[in-house]
Every structure is written in structure tokens, then in C-alpha cells.
Design an enzyme around this catalytic site. Structure first.
Site, PDB file in Angstrom:
ATOM      1  N   ASP A   1     -14.564 -48.843 -32.331  1.00 25.90           N
ATOM      2  CA  ASP A   1     -13.853 -49.336 -30.929  1.00 25.90           C
ATOM      3  C   ASP A   1     -12.613 -50.079 -31.387  1.00 25.90           C
ATOM      4  O   ASP A   1     -12.587 -51.170 -31.755  1.00 25.90           O
ATOM      5  CB  ASP A   1     -14.649 -50.278 -30.380  1.00 25.90           C
ATOM      6  CG  ASP A   1     -14.065 -50.631 -28.882  1.00 25.90           C
ATOM      7  OD1 ASP A   1     -12.822 -50.067 -28.644  1.00 25.90           O
ATOM      8  OD2 ASP A   1     -14.850 -51.229 -27.938  1.00 25.90           O
TER       9      ASP A   1
ATOM     10  N   ASN B   1      -2.601 -42.024 -32.633  1.00 23.45           N
ATOM     11  CA  ASN B   1      -2.620 -41.453 -31.543  1.00 23.45           C
ATOM     12  C   ASN B   1      -3.549 -41.978 -30.531  1.00 23.45           C
ATOM     13  O   ASN B   1      -3.188 -41.775 -29.354  1.00 23.45           O
ATOM     14  CB  ASN B   1      -3.150 -39.990 -32.080  1.00 23.45           C
ATOM     15  CG  ASN B   1      -3.652 -39.246 -30.645  1.00 23.45           C
ATOM     16  OD1 ASN B   1      -2.507 -38.784 -29.954  1.00 23.45           O
ATOM     17  ND2 ASN B   1      -4.807 -38.959 -30.365  1.00 23.45           N
TER      18      ASN B   1
ATOM     19  N   TYR C   1       1.475 -49.854 -20.085  1.00 28.72           N
ATOM     20  CA  TYR C   1       1.507 -48.822 -20.905  1.00 28.72           C
ATOM     21  C   TYR C   1       2.928 -48.348 -21.284  1.00 28.72           C
ATOM     22  O   TYR C   1       2.989 -47.999 -22.438  1.00 28.72           O
ATOM     23  CB  TYR C   1       0.881 -47.678 -20.087  1.00 28.72           C
ATOM     24  CG  TYR C   1       1.118 -46.329 -20.934  1.00 28.72           C
ATOM     25  CD1 TYR C   1       0.109 -46.073 -22.003  1.00 28.72           C
ATOM     26  CD2 TYR C   1       2.001 -45.350 -20.521  1.00 28.72           C
ATOM     27  CE1 TYR C   1       0.354 -44.838 -22.697  1.00 28.72           C
ATOM     28  CE2 TYR C   1       2.112 -44.239 -21.390  1.00 28.72           C
ATOM     29  CZ  TYR C   1       1.245 -43.967 -22.565  1.00 28.72           C
ATOM     30  OH  TYR C   1       1.438 -42.790 -23.198  1.00 28.72           O
TER      31      TYR C   1
ATOM     32  N   LYS D   1       4.424 -48.316 -25.164  1.00 29.73           N
ATOM     33  CA  LYS D   1       5.199 -47.346 -25.948  1.00 29.73           C
ATOM     34  C   LYS D   1       6.498 -47.795 -26.250  1.00 29.73           C
ATOM     35  O   LYS D   1       7.292 -47.073 -27.125  1.00 29.73           O
ATOM     36  CB  LYS D   1       5.037 -46.067 -25.055  1.00 29.73           C
ATOM     37  CG  LYS D   1       3.686 -45.481 -24.941  1.00 29.73           C
ATOM     38  CD  LYS D   1       3.038 -45.390 -26.248  1.00 29.73           C
ATOM     39  CE  LYS D   1       1.616 -44.728 -26.021  1.00 29.73           C
ATOM     40  NZ  LYS D   1       1.086 -44.249 -27.535  1.00 29.73           N
TER      41      LYS D   1
END
Length: 264
Positions: free
Chosen positions: A63, A90, A155, A159
Site C-alpha cells: 500500500d 506510475n 492532484y 503533478k
């Protein structure tokens, strides 16, 4: 080192872009180390890849929301006597909604997964790669890292970290034979939107989503060529190009319109 003894480690390797990358690496003779949370899914994917491509597939159920998990993966891989020649960072998730309303504990998990795990795996394996002057790292980022993302604020910010971090490390290792490639997909047809509770957004309901197999192919080819960056898909290239010409507040407003709930 001969290709038939080379290993690729892929996080989030059981679905979406990660699984498509696993298939491409296997087709090209790389053995695989797949990291994901669900052992049943890992077993299914490993069986498919072994049967279809005749490669060795090591599975590690971890996890990556947990800070210690990447260190545990590293230790287990080392204990098996395996050398990671290619690292694919990824695994990533998002959360949909206005920041004032979203769950902070889920967001902290997302920061750990999207940033903490990338950071830890890159640190551990880059040290080995630089020491032997050989290796490749693929950072699966997002065009979201190039622009603010209302309704996906955390999010997009994670990134943006991946993009900035990747560019800095690329410069640090430019005198070595180790390469780091940044893959920037646009909205892609994966489980990401389901996990982010984003299936009712205009982006999902009213846009054609990119094919994860095509995104993976773009990423693999750029990685093998030693490129610094690849933006997957013409629409994504145009979108990133357009946002660089617009003020940030206009980009944010445009993204807000694109991601708000569909009126259908």
C-alpha cells in the site's frame, strides 16, 4: 547487462497505463517487478504476462499510501538479489471536488502516493543507477502538472511537483548514462476517474479519453530514446501549448469549466 536479465519495476502495474507499460516491457524481453495493493489482481496480471510473453514476473503487494512501503519494496527486491534497470513511477490517484469540501486525510494519502512514493523510489534506485552509470527512470506525470486544476487542486499540485522535481534531477544527472523521462498524459481511459469520484464531470462525460495503450507506447518509446519529456497525444500537446500563452487565472477558469459536473 543482457536484456534477458534486465528487470523493470512498475508501481500501479495492474491496471491502466501501468499495465499497458508492463505489457510493452514484457514484449521487449524485460522481466517485471509489479507493485500494487491487491495481491489477487497482481497474481492475475502476472499469470497473463508470463503466459503471453515468457518473462519472469515478481509481484509485491504494498500500500503505497504508507510512507514506509517504498522502503519495504526496495528491501524485498534487494533481498531477492534483483537489480532494477528501469524504474517506472506510475501509481497515482486524485480526488474530485472543491478543496473546501474534500477529505483532508484522503488528500494526505494522495500526496504520499503521488509525491512521497515517487520521491522515495527515485532516491533509492537513482543512487544505484548512478553508482553503476546505467539505468532509466520513467516518471508518469500529467499535463495537469502544467496548469492549475480547480476541482482537482491537490492532484494537479502533486503533478506540478513531479514535473519540477524531474526537471531538476534531469539536470543533476546529465553527465551520467542514467536517463529520466517525464511522461505527460492527458485525460486517459483508466480507473483514475472512478477512484477520484469524477465520473460525472464534463471532462469524462463529454470528452473522448485517450487510449492507455497509446499513452504507454509514447512513454516507452521516449524512455528508450532517452528523451526528457513526452506529451502524449496531439490534443494534450495543443492544450499545454495554449495554457502557456494564457494568464494563470484564465487557465484555472478554463479548467474549472472543463471539469465541473456535466449538465446532461
Amino acid at each position: 547487462m543482457a536484456k534477458d536479465t534486465q528487470y523493470t519495476l512498475i508501481t500501479g502495474g495492474t491496471e491502466g497505463i501501468g499495465y499497458e507499460l508492463a505489457k510493452i516491457f514484457a514484449q521487449n524481453g524485460y522481466h517485471l517487478i509489479l507493485v500494487a495493493r491487491d495481491q489477487t489482481e497482481l497474481d492475475q496480471r502476472a499469470a497473463e504476462l508470463r503466459q503471453n510473453h515468457g518473462v519472469e514476473v515478481v509481484t509485491l503487494a504494498k500500500d503505497l499510501f504508507l510512507r514506509q512501503a517504498p522502503f519495504e519494496v526496495y528491501d524485498e527486491v534487494k533481498a531477492r538479489g534483483l537489480q532494477v534497470n528501469v524504474l517506472v513511477n506510475n501509481a497515482g490517484q486524485g480526488q474530485y471536488g472543491e478543496f473546501v469540501d474534500t477529505d483532508i486525510n484522503r488528500e494526505l494519502d494522495i500526496v504520499q502516493l503521488n509525491i512521497g512514493a515517487y520521491l522515495t523510489f527515485t532516491k533509492l534506485y537513482l543512487q544505484e543507477m548512478v553508482a553503476r552509470n546505467e539505468g532509466k527512470i520513467l516518471m508518469v506525470s500529467s499535463i495537469g502538472g502544467e496548469m492549475p486544476g480547480p476541482l482537482q487542486a491537490v492532484y494537479h499540485a502533486t503533478k506540478a511537483f513531479v514535473s519540477s522535481f524531474s526537471e531538476a534531477v534531469q539536470d543533476e544527472i546529465k553527465e551520467t548514462n542514467v536517463t529520466l523521462t517525464k511522461l505527460l498524459p492527458g485525460p486517459t481511459d483508466t480507473e483514475f476517474f472512478h477512484k477520484a469520484d469524477m465520473e460525472e464531470s464534463k471532462m469524462v462525460k463529454e470528452q473522448d479519453l485517450d487510449d492507455p495503450a497509446k499513452v504507454a507506447k509514447d512513454g516507452y518509446e521516449a524512455l528508450m530514446a532517452g528523451k526528457l519529456e513526452v506529451i502524449s497525444g496531439m490534443r494534450s500537446k495543443m492544450m499545454v501549448g495554449a495554457t502557456k500563452l494564457m494568464p494563470d487565472n484564465m487557465v484555472a477558469a478554463t479548467m474549472h469549466q472543463m471539469t465541473k459536473p456535466s449538465e446532461e
